[in-house]
Enzyme design. Structure first.
Site: not given
Length: 271
Positions: A75, A97, A169, A197-198, A219
């Site tokens: 990740d 990323d 996040h 995400h988050g 995630n």
């Protein structure tokens, strides 16, 4: 990863590992729910352990012993060298990323990583960079443009795309308001699974709605850490003389397993 991605309207839970007990708990939760699961090892986790191999090999071993399909995923890797190391260990999926780079450099670097990973049968997740001069793709006010997202996927060849739809996040509260209409537009425009995400900051009903509107990979990291820490605090508070880590860390592991099983039902991972 393909064996873990289900039909439309079915989420795939992706949970971050900090230590071995996290991996064990996540798999236990997935087995209770009867669903596939993704065990995520982040670049920050690698830094905590000092190297990828010790934690990576442990997580791979936990996944191989599971009674449900398990994907081990790297990740938020910003280093192509770390990606290569994960592929060499046997990870089935990576997130490269390059979102901090200028757009053209992001596209070029991600396309190169994707080509190399695909040669080894490894899935690649990526994300666009800062959008419209905002403070990063995961700032609550950032939004991914569907047309730009579709172009990015075509140019890079990635297998999944993390998109900005209102999350952030490391949130400790679960009050994020998702842009559900945007999720639907992204789903219509982008030909690969979308990644949220988050997700720890998103309430249960909104997580369900996100999957209904087109999100696939969900995630979760901070929410599991909150649950783990609360259980350990409770166990130590109940017995101040306790010194055996197995006895209090086990409380955290049990709590995480229960939360994983619950969240997998929230995101309809069980269909």
């Amino acid at each position: 990863m393909s064996e873990a991605v289900g039909a439309p309207g079915r989420g795939l839970g992706a949970f971050n590992v900090i230590q071995l007990e996290h991996a064990e708990a996540i798999v236990t939760g997935a087995e209770r729910a009867g669903t596939p699961v993704v065990l995520q090892v982040s670049e920050n986790c690698v830094a905590y352990h000092g190297a990828l191999a010790p934690i990576g090999q442990a997580v791979l071993a936990v996944g191989r012993a599971a009674a449900v399909p398990v994907v081990v995923h790297l990740d938020h890797a910003t280093s192509a060298d770390l990606v290569r190391a994960a592929v060499g260990l046997g990870f089935g999926s990576v997130m490269f990323d390059a979102s901090a780079l200028p757009h053209d450099a992001n596209v070029a670097g991600t396309a190169e990583v994707a080509a190399r990973c695909h040669a080894d049968g490894v899935w690649v997740e990526a994300e666009l960079g800062e959008i419209g001069g905002k403070d990063g793709v995961h700032a609550p006010h950032a939004r991914t443009d569907p047309e730009e997202a579709a172009g990015y996927v075509a140019a890079t060849g990635v297998d999944a795309l993390a998109v900005a739809v209102g999350t952030s996040h490391a949130m400790l509260t679960r009050d994020t308001v998702l842009d559900l209409p945007l999720i639907a537009r992204l789903r219509a425009a982008v030909p690969v699974p979308l990644v949220l995400h988050g997700s720890s900051g998103v309430p249960d009903d909104a997580l369900t709605a996100a999957v209904e509107h087109g999100m696939t990979k969900i995630n979760v990291a901070t929410q599991l850490n909150k649950v783990f820490t609360a259980a350990v605090r409770d166990r130590l508070g109940a017995d101040p003389a306790l010194v055996d880590p197995r006895r209090y860390v086990a409380a955290g592991r049990d709590a995480v397993a229960a939360e994983v099983a619950r969240l997998l039902k929230v995101i309809r991972a069980d269909g």
